[in-house]
Scaffold this active site. Sequence first.
Site, PDB file in Angstrom:
ATOM      1  N   HIS A  51       0.833  -1.204   0.000  1.00  0.00           N
ATOM      2  CA  HIS A  51       0.000   0.000   0.000  1.00  0.00           C
ATOM      3  C   HIS A  51       0.869   1.256   0.000  1.00  0.00           C
ATOM      4  O   HIS A  51       0.530   2.267  -0.612  1.00  0.00           O
ATOM      5  CB  HIS A  51      -0.939   0.002   1.213  1.00  0.00           C
ATOM      6  CG  HIS A  51      -2.047  -0.999   1.104  1.00  0.00           C
ATOM      7  ND1 HIS A  51      -1.931  -2.282   1.600  1.00  0.00           N
ATOM      8  CD2 HIS A  51      -3.280  -0.904   0.547  1.00  0.00           C
ATOM      9  CE1 HIS A  51      -3.062  -2.933   1.351  1.00  0.00           C
ATOM     10  NE2 HIS A  51      -3.892  -2.129   0.717  1.00  0.00           N
ATOM     11  N   GLY A  94      -0.005  -1.490   7.010  1.00  0.00           N
ATOM     12  CA  GLY A  94       0.694  -0.263   7.384  1.00  0.00           C
ATOM     13  C   GLY A  94      -0.221   0.912   7.716  1.00  0.00           C
ATOM     14  O   GLY A  94       0.051   1.681   8.631  1.00  0.00           O
TER      15      GLY A  94
END
Length: 123
Positions: A51, A94
Amino acid sequence: TRAAMAGEALSRVPDVQIDGDGVFKYVLVRVSGAGAPAKDVVRGHGWAEYHADLFERTAEELARHGLSCECLGGGRVSHRPQERKIHVYGYSVGFGRADHAVTTEKLRAEYPDYEITWADEGY
């Protein structure tokens, strides 16, 4: 004014940029410029292993136009153009889970003739 310039730059940022087919990661990003109201955009691409890759590329592009951004979270998108279906699900390790309801609204505006669904399940 700087706010007017930021507003102009913001208006040129596409709300949605996703791959035309397949399953891939996506991020929901809040974009802002000096004194202009922020807007949220969706970016999802199969080339991204993480991501963070999506967010960093987006941040770099926006910085060139004097805009800043923060990542609101991520997930996955399953885009099946033959069936005119998009499904939003999962989360980013994350960045956490994006608000898939917001993402879905953005996608509905971009793909008005699609069936677009979301779920908090899955990774």
